[in-house]
Write a protein that holds these residues in place. Structure first.
Motif, PDB file in Angstrom:
ATOM      1  N   LYS A  42       0.847  -1.205   0.000  1.00 38.35           N
ATOM      2  CA  LYS A  42       0.000   0.000   0.000  1.00 38.35           C
ATOM      3  C   LYS A  42       0.875   1.245   0.000  1.00 38.35           C
ATOM      4  CE  LYS A  42      -4.441  -1.375   1.727  1.00 38.35           C
ATOM      5  NZ  LYS A  42      -4.789  -2.277   2.813  1.00 38.35           N
ATOM      6  N   ALA A  43       1.920   1.197   0.837  1.00 38.71           N
ATOM      7  CA  ALA A  43       2.823   2.362   0.915  1.00 38.71           C
ATOM      8  C   ALA A  43       3.506   2.591  -0.438  1.00 38.71           C
ATOM      9  CB  ALA A  43       3.863   2.140   2.016  1.00 38.71           C
ATOM     10  N   ALA A  44       3.935   1.484  -1.075  1.00 40.74           N
ATOM     11  CA  ALA A  44       4.638   1.619  -2.362  1.00 40.74           C
ATOM     12  C   ALA A  44       3.703   2.171  -3.434  1.00 40.74           C
ATOM     13  CB  ALA A  44       5.210   0.275  -2.787  1.00 40.74           C
ATOM     14  N   LEU A  45       2.402   1.833  -3.339  1.00 38.97           N
ATOM     15  CA  LEU A  45       1.452   2.270  -4.374  1.00 38.97           C
ATOM     16  C   LEU A  45       0.784   3.605  -4.044  1.00 38.97           C
ATOM     17  CD1 LEU A  45      -0.237  -1.139  -5.303  1.00 38.97           C
ATOM     18  CD2 LEU A  45       1.533   0.079  -6.553  1.00 38.97           C
ATOM     19  N   GLU A  46       1.174   4.178  -2.925  1.00 39.70           N
ATOM     20  CA  GLU A  46       0.577   5.439  -2.466  1.00 39.70           C
ATOM     21  C   GLU A  46       0.525   6.512  -3.568  1.00 39.70           C
ATOM     22  OE1 GLU A  46      -0.518   5.909   0.901  1.00 39.70           O
ATOM     23  OE2 GLU A  46      -1.390   7.687  -0.083  1.00 39.70           O
ATOM     24  N   PRO A  47       1.663   6.784  -4.258  1.00 36.53           N
ATOM     25  CA  PRO A  47       1.626   7.827  -5.292  1.00 36.53           C
ATOM     26  C   PRO A  47       0.623   7.511  -6.404  1.00 36.53           C
ATOM     27  CG  PRO A  47       3.896   7.048  -4.918  1.00 36.53           C
ATOM     28  CD  PRO A  47       2.989   6.163  -4.135  1.00 36.53           C
ATOM     29  N   VAL A  48       0.522   6.230  -6.798  1.00 39.52           N
ATOM     30  CA  VAL A  48      -0.420   5.862  -7.863  1.00 39.52           C
ATOM     31  C   VAL A  48      -1.857   6.013  -7.368  1.00 39.52           C
ATOM     32  CG1 VAL A  48      -0.983   4.083  -9.570  1.00 39.52           C
ATOM     33  CG2 VAL A  48       1.270   4.101  -8.511  1.00 39.52           C
ATOM     34  N   ALA A  49      -2.045   5.688  -6.076  1.00 46.13           N
ATOM     35  CA  ALA A  49      -3.403   5.731  -5.527  1.00 46.13           C
ATOM     36  C   ALA A  49      -3.999   7.129  -5.649  1.00 46.13           C
ATOM     37  CB  ALA A  49      -3.387   5.278  -4.068  1.00 46.13           C
ATOM     38  N   ARG A  50      -3.132   8.149  -5.647  1.00 45.45           N
ATOM     39  CA  ARG A  50      -3.644   9.511  -5.755  1.00 45.45           C
ATOM     40  C   ARG A  50      -4.215   9.791  -7.147  1.00 45.45           C
ATOM     41  NH1 ARG A  50       1.274  11.859  -3.804  1.00 45.45           N
ATOM     42  NH2 ARG A  50       1.480  10.552  -1.963  1.00 45.45           N
ATOM     43  N   SER A  51      -3.515   9.269  -8.189  1.00 40.62           N
ATOM     44  CA  SER A  51      -4.004   9.556  -9.546  1.00 40.62           C
ATOM     45  C   SER A  51      -5.001   8.492 -10.039  1.00 40.62           C
ATOM     46  CB  SER A  51      -2.838   9.688 -10.514  1.00 40.62           C
ATOM     47  OG  SER A  51      -2.053   8.525 -10.475  1.00 40.62           O
ATOM     48  N   LYS A  52      -4.873   7.263  -9.562  1.00 31.44           N
ATOM     49  CA  LYS A  52      -5.776   6.206 -10.048  1.00 31.44           C
ATOM     50  C   LYS A  52      -6.400   5.454  -8.873  1.00 31.44           C
ATOM     51  CE  LYS A  52      -2.911   5.237 -14.125  1.00 31.44           C
ATOM     52  NZ  LYS A  52      -1.954   4.313 -14.726  1.00 31.44           N
ATOM     53  N   PRO A  53      -7.185   6.143  -8.058  1.00 35.74           N
ATOM     54  CA  PRO A  53      -7.698   5.489  -6.836  1.00 35.74           C
ATOM     55  C   PRO A  53      -8.528   4.235  -7.125  1.00 35.74           C
ATOM     56  CG  PRO A  53      -8.785   7.604  -7.214  1.00 35.74           C
ATOM     57  CD  PRO A  53      -7.687   7.518  -8.208  1.00 35.74           C
ATOM     58  N   ASP A  54      -9.341   4.268  -8.191  1.00 36.00           N
ATOM     59  CA  ASP A  54     -10.203   3.104  -8.473  1.00 36.00           C
ATOM     60  C   ASP A  54      -9.374   1.885  -8.844  1.00 36.00           C
ATOM     61  OD1 ASP A  54     -12.324   4.635  -7.906  1.00 36.00           O
ATOM     62  OD2 ASP A  54     -12.944   4.981 -10.003  1.00 36.00           O
ATOM     63  N   ASP A  55      -8.374   2.132  -9.702  1.00 36.37           N
ATOM     64  CA  ASP A  55      -7.529   1.015 -10.127  1.00 36.37           C
ATOM     65  C   ASP A  55      -6.814   0.381  -8.936  1.00 36.37           C
ATOM     66  OD1 ASP A  55      -8.246   1.154 -12.704  1.00 36.37           O
ATOM     67  OD2 ASP A  55      -6.413   2.127 -13.447  1.00 36.37           O
ATOM     68  N   VAL A  56      -6.290   1.224  -8.044  1.00 41.49           N
ATOM     69  CA  VAL A  56      -5.553   0.680  -6.896  1.00 41.49           C
ATOM     70  C   VAL A  56      -6.509  -0.085  -5.988  1.00 41.49           C
ATOM     71  CG1 VAL A  56      -4.231   1.270  -4.825  1.00 41.49           C
ATOM     72  CG2 VAL A  56      -3.668   2.340  -7.013  1.00 41.49           C
ATOM     73  N   ARG A  57      -7.719   0.429  -5.809  1.00 40.95           N
ATOM     74  CA  ARG A  57      -8.702  -0.277  -4.977  1.00 40.95           C
ATOM     75  C   ARG A  57      -9.017  -1.640  -5.590  1.00 40.95           C
ATOM     76  NH1 ARG A  57     -13.191   2.281  -5.465  1.00 40.95           N
ATOM     77  NH2 ARG A  57     -12.279   4.282  -4.924  1.00 40.95           N
ATOM     78  N   ASN A  58      -9.275  -1.642  -6.884  1.00 39.84           N
ATOM     79  CA  ASN A  58      -9.564  -2.915  -7.565  1.00 39.84           C
ATOM     80  C   ASN A  58      -8.388  -3.882  -7.475  1.00 39.84           C
ATOM     81  OD1 ASN A  58     -12.150  -2.407  -8.326  1.00 39.84           O
ATOM     82  ND2 ASN A  58     -11.584  -1.523 -10.314  1.00 39.84           N
ATOM     83  N   PHE A  59      -7.188  -3.312  -7.576  1.00 44.76           N
ATOM     84  CA  PHE A  59      -5.993  -4.147  -7.486  1.00 44.76           C
ATOM     85  C   PHE A  59      -5.961  -4.877  -6.135  1.00 44.76           C
ATOM     86  CE2 PHE A  59      -1.518  -4.510  -6.138  1.00 44.76           C
ATOM     87  CZ  PHE A  59      -1.074  -5.421  -7.086  1.00 44.76           C
ATOM     88  N   PHE A  60      -6.275  -4.180  -5.073  1.00 43.80           N
ATOM     89  CA  PHE A  60      -6.254  -4.832  -3.758  1.00 43.80           C
ATOM     90  C   PHE A  60      -7.401  -5.832  -3.586  1.00 43.80           C
ATOM     91  CE2 PHE A  60      -3.087  -1.621  -2.761  1.00 43.80           C
ATOM     92  CZ  PHE A  60      -2.174  -2.398  -2.066  1.00 43.80           C
ATOM     93  N   GLU A  61      -8.446  -5.651  -4.393  1.00 46.91           N
ATOM     94  CA  GLU A  61      -9.539  -6.638  -4.401  1.00 46.91           C
ATOM     95  C   GLU A  61      -9.021  -8.027  -4.772  1.00 46.91           C
ATOM     96  OE1 GLU A  61     -13.367  -6.585  -4.496  1.00 46.91           O
ATOM     97  OE2 GLU A  61     -12.576  -5.330  -2.857  1.00 46.91           O
ATOM     98  N   LEU A  62      -7.961  -8.035  -5.603  1.00 46.06           N
ATOM     99  CA  LEU A  62      -7.422  -9.322  -6.064  1.00 46.06           C
ATOM    100  C   LEU A  62      -7.078 -10.238  -4.897  1.00 46.06           C
ATOM    101  CD1 LEU A  62      -4.937  -8.288  -8.904  1.00 46.06           C
ATOM    102  CD2 LEU A  62      -7.297  -9.038  -9.103  1.00 46.06           C
ATOM    103  N   PHE A  63      -6.689  -9.600  -3.779  1.00 47.53           N
ATOM    104  CA  PHE A  63      -6.245 -10.413  -2.653  1.00 47.53           C
ATOM    105  C   PHE A  63      -7.407 -11.118  -1.961  1.00 47.53           C
ATOM    106  CE2 PHE A  63      -2.819  -7.598  -3.562  1.00 47.53           C
ATOM    107  CZ  PHE A  63      -1.687  -8.353  -3.346  1.00 47.53           C
ATOM    108  N   THR A  64      -8.625 -10.780  -2.354  1.00 48.61           N
ATOM    109  CA  THR A  64      -9.780 -11.423  -1.719  1.00 48.61           C
ATOM    110  C   THR A  64     -10.488 -12.388  -2.664  1.00 48.61           C
ATOM    111  OG1 THR A  64     -11.263  -9.665  -2.423  1.00 48.61           O
ATOM    112  CG2 THR A  64     -10.178  -9.355  -0.297  1.00 48.61           C
ATOM    113  N   ILE A  65     -10.023 -12.440  -3.911  1.00 45.06           N
ATOM    114  CA  ILE A  65     -10.728 -13.234  -4.913  1.00 45.06           C
ATOM    115  C   ILE A  65     -10.361 -14.709  -4.836  1.00 45.06           C
ATOM    116  CG2 ILE A  65     -10.596 -13.729  -7.398  1.00 45.06           C
ATOM    117  CD1 ILE A  65     -11.086 -10.890  -7.920  1.00 45.06           C
ATOM    118  N   GLU A  66     -11.372 -15.565  -4.943  1.00 41.53           N
ATOM    119  CA  GLU A  66     -11.091 -17.001  -4.944  1.00 41.53           C
ATOM    120  C   GLU A  66     -11.709 -17.701  -6.139  1.00 41.53           C
ATOM    121  OE1 GLU A  66     -11.985 -19.024  -1.371  1.00 41.53           O
ATOM    122  OE2 GLU A  66     -10.826 -17.640  -0.121  1.00 41.53           O
TER     123      GLU A  66
END
Ligand code: AMP
Length: 427
Positions: A194-218
């Motif tokens: 999350k810390a590493a993606l912090e700068p991207v999260a500012r410009s692409k918040p939806d993409d970063v949120r979706n990216f973290f969704e991957l960790f819950t997908i089965e």
């Protein structure tokens, strides 16, 4: 004196169990036409540095021999197998299926299920990167544990194309940019990620949120909704096909789940990646790991597709113990044969020889001995049957045969001896 830290001695009983699992697995590889190879226990250190980078030096046993060669005890068997392939086997018809079994060495911190010397059985399929071939390989991985009667396992399957596609979408286009992130994903260090993606999260918040969704997908259905670019769509199509073919093999799909976040930090992985766990084992629960890879660059060769896995032999045995059904394996003795009278020695040797020829394990008392002593020794050895021969038996041309389970004793002619022992031992 104890064996060195992180290594073990194996007694006869444990070895019988280990050999039993080894035989079961070996037989399973044979059924899929994997043929065994063996490579040296140590290699030029360069092989592992070229495959895994300079950091690996801290994790392995490396040493200089008396001629100053820099060597390492192998930490795994894929690099040696592919070294062998490129040196000598590349003209073999493809696809080429190879398997191996042998000790590996890692300078790990020892703990339950983690050793400095441990055994892996694994395989490499060279020259077929299709989802159908991948499905068969995964089915074989599942079969190994089914064969061992270890039911509670989970196979997690992912594809690097999926993660790489997502990282590209987040602006990390090159593998150099992706690598540090892949390492964090591999270790599931989500806070650091999350810390590493912090700068991207500012410009692409939806993409970063979706990216973290991957960790819950089965499930495969869920992931289709999160497909990013063409690369990740291709990865999903590959995985869906793998799943469908696995089903046609009759795999129990309740043991297989999608895990898009398996990253296996290293760059030579090309697509499919998977891990198999025994959830009840706690921290060291991973029993098997593998994926599709291309190591040709390490050897300065044109690209070659390969896919393989390594199963942890020692951890599988621990998992079986935990399940309460340790691998059956017995070092029990079938028969103890003893002359009671000096005149019976030759006939005792003859009995031992004919029983050995019939496939029995036989301990022969080399010198005449009292019946009481034979029986005490037989109990100590957990022998199934005692055969003894004194002057009385010798005169009548028979052997005294004692079933040590029931205590019943009979007299048997030499011609009937092997059959009688088979009857008593039960096989
Ligand atoms: P890897 O080559 O790291 O993917 O490991 C393959 C399998 O070998 C793992 O899933 C474990 O079951 C086993 N393994 C790896 N390292 C050790 C170790 N230090 N001690 C015992 N088993 C290990």
């Amino acid at each position: 004196m104890q064996p060195p830290r992180g290594t073990r001695d194996f007694g006869p009983n444990e070895m019988a169990q280990r050999r039993r699992l080894e035989a079961l697995w070996r037989d399973e590889f044979r059924r899929y036409n994997y043929r065994e190879i063996q490579t040296p226990t140590f290699e030029e250190i360069e092989l592992f540095l070229a495959k895994s980078g300079p950091g690996i030096r801290d994790e392995i046993y490396d040493f200089k021999d008396k001629s100053g060669r820099e060597l390492a005890l192998r930490p795994e068997l894929t690099a040696p197998s592919m070294r062998f392939y490129f040196a000598d086997l590349k003209m073999e018809p493809k696809p080429l299926r190879l398997f191996y079994f042998g000790p590996c060495y890692r300078y790990d911190r020892p703990q339950a299920g983690r050793y400095r010397e441990f055994w892996q059985m694994g395989c490499e399929l060279i020259g077929d990167n299709s989802p159908e071939a991948h499905a068969e390989l995964l089915f074989l991985a599942l079969r190994l544990f089914e064969k061992a009667d270890l039911k509670d396992v989970k196979l997690r399957v992912g594809h690097l194309g999926f993660l790489r596609g997502w990282l590209k979408r987040l602006g990390y286009a090159t593998s150099a940019e992706q690598s540090p992130l892949m390492r964090l994903i591999d270790k599931k260090e989500l806070e650091k990620l999350k810390a590493a993606l912090e700068p991207v999260a500012r410009s692409k918040p939806d993409d970063v949120r979706n990216f973290f969704e991957l960790f819950t997908i089965e499930s495969f259905e869920q992931i289709k909704l999160l497909a990013g670019d063409a690369e990740s769509q291709g990865a999903i199509a590959h995985l869906v096909r793998v799943r469908d073919v696995l089903a046609s093999f009759g795999a129990d799909l309740s043991k297989v789940r999608l895990d898009p976040t398996i990253a296996r930090g290293l760059e030579y992985y090309t697509g499919l990646v998977f891990e198999l766990d025994a959830p009840q084992l706690g921290a060291e629960k991973q029993l098997l790991g593998g994926g599709a890879y291309d190591l040709s660059a390490v050897f300065g060769q044109p690209p070659v597709d390969a896919v393989g896995f390594a199963a942890g032999f020692d951890r599988t045995l621990i998992a079986l113990e935990k399940h309460g059904h340790p691998m059956a394996g017995s070092d029990a003795l079938d028969v103890i044969v003893a002359p009671i009278d000096p005149a019976a020695q030759v006939a005792a040797v003859r009995a031992a020889s004919l029983l050995r020829a019939a496939g029995r394990s036989v301990e022969l008392e080399p010198r005449p001995v009292a019946v009481r002593k034979v029986l005490a020794r037989a109990t100590g050895l957990k022998a199934r049957v005692a055969v003894f021969l004194g002057s009385k038996e010798l005169e009548r041309g028979v052997y005294a045969v004692k079933d040590l389970a029931s205590g019943a004793q009979t007299e048997v002619s030499e011609a009937a001896l092997a059959d009688e022992i088979r009857r008593l031992v039960g096989h």
